[in-house]
Design a protein around this motif. Structure first.
Motif, PDB file in Angstrom:
ATOM      1  N   GLY A 369       0.817  -1.210   0.000  1.00 26.27           N
ATOM      2  CA  GLY A 369       0.000   0.000   0.000  1.00 26.27           C
ATOM      3  C   GLY A 369       0.845   1.253   0.000  1.00 26.27           C
ATOM      4  N   ARG A 370       0.195   2.371   0.207  1.00 23.00           N
ATOM      5  CA  ARG A 370       0.888   3.663   0.206  1.00 23.00           C
ATOM      6  C   ARG A 370       0.377   4.502   1.379  1.00 23.00           C
ATOM      7  N   VAL A 371       1.261   5.338   1.887  1.00 25.09           N
ATOM      8  CA  VAL A 371       0.945   6.229   3.014  1.00 25.09           C
ATOM      9  C   VAL A 371       0.818   7.644   2.481  1.00 25.09           C
ATOM     10  N   GLU A 372      -0.306   8.296   2.775  1.00 21.52           N
ATOM     11  CA  GLU A 372      -0.538   9.677   2.354  1.00 21.52           C
ATOM     12  C   GLU A 372      -0.773  10.521   3.600  1.00 21.52           C
ATOM     13  N   ARG A 373      -0.047  11.621   3.716  1.00 26.90           N
ATOM     14  CA  ARG A 373      -0.229  12.536   4.843  1.00 26.90           C
ATOM     15  C   ARG A 373      -0.863  13.811   4.308  1.00 26.90           C
ATOM     16  N   ASP A 374      -2.177  13.908   4.483  1.00 29.19           N
ATOM     17  CA  ASP A 374      -2.943  15.002   3.898  1.00 29.19           C
ATOM     18  C   ASP A 374      -2.819  16.272   4.735  1.00 29.19           C
ATOM     19  N   PRO A 375      -2.698  17.420   4.082  1.00 29.86           N
ATOM     20  CA  PRO A 375      -2.696  18.683   4.828  1.00 29.86           C
ATOM     21  C   PRO A 375      -4.086  18.982   5.384  1.00 29.86           C
ATOM     22  N   VAL A 376      -4.160  19.396   6.634  1.00 35.12           N
ATOM     23  CA  VAL A 376      -5.428  19.762   7.270  1.00 35.12           C
ATOM     24  C   VAL A 376      -5.247  21.093   7.979  1.00 35.12           C
ATOM     25  N   GLU A 377      -6.387  21.750   8.231  1.00 35.28           N
ATOM     26  CA  GLU A 377      -6.346  23.076   8.853  1.00 35.28           C
ATOM     27  C   GLU A 377      -5.746  23.003  10.251  1.00 35.28           C
ATOM     28  N   LYS A 378      -6.068  21.942  10.981  1.00 32.29           N
ATOM     29  CA  LYS A 378      -5.543  21.778  12.335  1.00 32.29           C
ATOM     30  C   LYS A 378      -5.317  20.302  12.586  1.00 32.29           C
ATOM     31  N   GLY A 379      -4.130  19.970  13.130  1.00 32.48           N
ATOM     32  CA  GLY A 379      -3.869  18.591  13.486  1.00 32.48           C
ATOM     33  C   GLY A 379      -3.116  17.831  12.405  1.00 32.48           C
ATOM     34  N   THR A 380      -3.317  16.521  12.411  1.00 28.01           N
ATOM     35  CA  THR A 380      -2.605  15.625  11.505  1.00 28.01           C
ATOM     36  C   THR A 380      -3.590  14.639  10.894  1.00 28.01           C
ATOM     37  N   CYS A 381      -3.415  14.340   9.614  1.00 26.84           N
ATOM     38  CA  CYS A 381      -4.270  13.370   8.932  1.00 26.84           C
ATOM     39  C   CYS A 381      -3.384  12.431   8.112  1.00 26.84           C
ATOM     40  N   THR A 382      -3.461  11.134   8.430  1.00 26.74           N
ATOM     41  CA  THR A 382      -2.681  10.127   7.721  1.00 26.74           C
ATOM     42  C   THR A 382      -3.623   9.090   7.141  1.00 26.74           C
ATOM     43  N   ARG A 383      -3.441   8.789   5.842  1.00 31.38           N
ATOM     44  CA  ARG A 383      -4.283   7.795   5.167  1.00 31.38           C
ATOM     45  C   ARG A 383      -3.387   6.707   4.577  1.00 31.38           C
ATOM     46  N   VAL A 384      -3.800   5.476   4.770  1.00 32.60           N
ATOM     47  CA  VAL A 384      -3.092   4.333   4.193  1.00 32.60           C
ATOM     48  C   VAL A 384      -4.070   3.540   3.337  1.00 32.60           C
ATOM     49  N   CYS A 385      -3.747   3.404   2.046  1.00 27.12           N
ATOM     50  CA  CYS A 385      -4.596   2.643   1.114  1.00 27.12           C
ATOM     51  C   CYS A 385      -3.850   1.422   0.621  1.00 27.12           C
TER      52      CYS A 385
END
Length: 390
Positions: A369-385
């Motif tokens: 799979g792949r790890v995506e770290r999406d930019p967010v207004e506040k905090g942290t967002c990590t997605r793994v597909c």
């Protein structure tokens, strides 16, 4: 016998004799075909009477919910039996008993640095607690617990009595489940299917026992560690082993294939993670999906690392926050995507010696799979597909 009990030989002998009479009486009752609810309620009443502790309860471990449900109890406010739930993480005394399959004693729960006090116990003014596991065929079914409103130093006699009582409850429940199982098998399955299921259950029981042995060994290492850093690192290992064990709790065997209902696994996994303070919440939104075990375990470990990282680093001590875990399927690509997002202060620079994000990348590679770290207004967002199968 509240508080500190007399230690003279006559008092100890009287207590032992009272325990023996109670066990003999319950052994006769446990041999009868009582409904499990009546049997456990009777057990709570007798344990409370003999130990002179007003609050007692039996909690059933629910792998699909990731919690312990109070199924019987005495001394509690109306409406709690059958409704109140307790955590299964290692900071919860009954959770520790579930994880290690051993008794857990806490003499001063409100001031104990190792354990967290549940709102139910706090509301009832509980100070001391003794938890013993209820076992069925070598597998932890639940916990029998007494909760005292004053400091109480439980001794070997208390532990032996409670453990024997819990074992008799387990044997009675096992007999009831076996009777119900025979009825179901006769109604729904052929003899060959029944043999297959028995073999699978035996395998799962043995696997569960192995995980409990590992957890007990790691817990022993944690207690003997000399520094807080060492204890924290060992606790992280315990969390990862428990994450794998939870997947096996959800395991089902179909035509030789090991599968996990990933939605239930995620909820159970996140329920066992201690948010460390009541102002931080962990929410799970997951679509139903059946996933092969060899895919579910690394995906679950990814979630464990990301949520644990957020609990540790996303929020300041007095700050409230939310950690959101989401899982869904992309029908067009056939990929599964799991997302962990918090509204904290953001990731910041990598921490020296940090292992969590390195493990996330490694598990993602294992899943192709792949790890995506999406930019967010506040905090942290990590997605793994990742694909459900390779």
């Amino acid at each position: 016998m509240p508080g500190k009990r007399a230690s003279d030989p006559q008092a100890k002998l009287a207590r032992v004799m009272e325990y023996q009479r109670a066990l003999a009486s319950f052994s006769r009752i446990a041999s009868e075909n009582l409904p499990p609810e009546r049997l456990m309620q009777h057990a709570c009443a007798q344990v409370s009477r003999v130990t002179h502790i007003r609050h007692s309860k039996v909690m059933r471990y629910r792998p699909d919910h990731g919690d312990l449900l109070m199924v019987a109890g005495v001394g509690w406010k109306p409406g709690l039996v059958g409704v109140a739930t307790f955590s299964i993480d290692s900071a919860s005394p009954p959770g520790r008993s579930i994880q290690t399959a051993t008794p857990v004693m806490v003499e001063d729960l409100p001031n104990d640095g190792e354990f967290r006090m549940s709102p139910v116990l706090r509301e009832h003014g509980i100070v001391s607690a003794l938890n013993v596991p209820v076992m069925i065929d070598g597998e932890t079914w639940g916990v029998l617990e007494v909760d005292a409103e004053e400091p109480r130093a439980f001794d070997d006699g208390d532990v032996g009595f409670m453990t024997t009582y819990a074992n008799m409850i387990g044997m009675a429940l096992a007999r009831h489940e076996a009777q119900q199982g025979r009825i179901r098998v006769a109604q729904q399955h052929t003899e060959a299917e029944a043999v297959w299921r028995t073999l699978v259950q035996e395998l799962q029981h043995r696997t569960k026992n192995n995980f409990q042995t590992i957890m007990s060994f790691i817990a022993l290492q944690r207690r003997t560690a000399r520094t807080q850093e060492s204890r924290d690192r060992i606790a992280s290992v315990m969390d990862r082993v428990h994450a794998i064990a939870l997947a096996h709790d959800q395991l089902s065997m179909t035509e030789g294939t090991s599968q996990v209902e990933f939605c239930d696994y995620l909820r159970s996994l996140c329920a066992k993670i201690d948010p460390r303070r009541e102002s931080v919440a962990i929410e799970v939104e997951a679509d139903p999906a059946i996933m092969p075990l060899d895919r579910a375990v690394p995906a679950g470990l990814i979630v464990n690392e990301l949520v644990t990282n957020a609990v540790k680093y996303a929020f300041d001590e007095a700050e409230s926050g939310l950690i959101r875990v989401a899982f869904g399927m992309d029908d067009d690509t056939g990929e599964a995507c799991v997302t962990v997002e918090d509204n904290g202060k953001g990731m910041g620079p990598p921490r020296e010696g940090g292992l969590g994000l390195t493990l996330v990348d490694a598990f993602a590679q294992q899943l192709a799979g792949r790890v995506e770290r999406d930019p967010v207004e506040k905090g942290t967002c990590t997605r793994v597909c990742f694909p459900l199968a390779i």
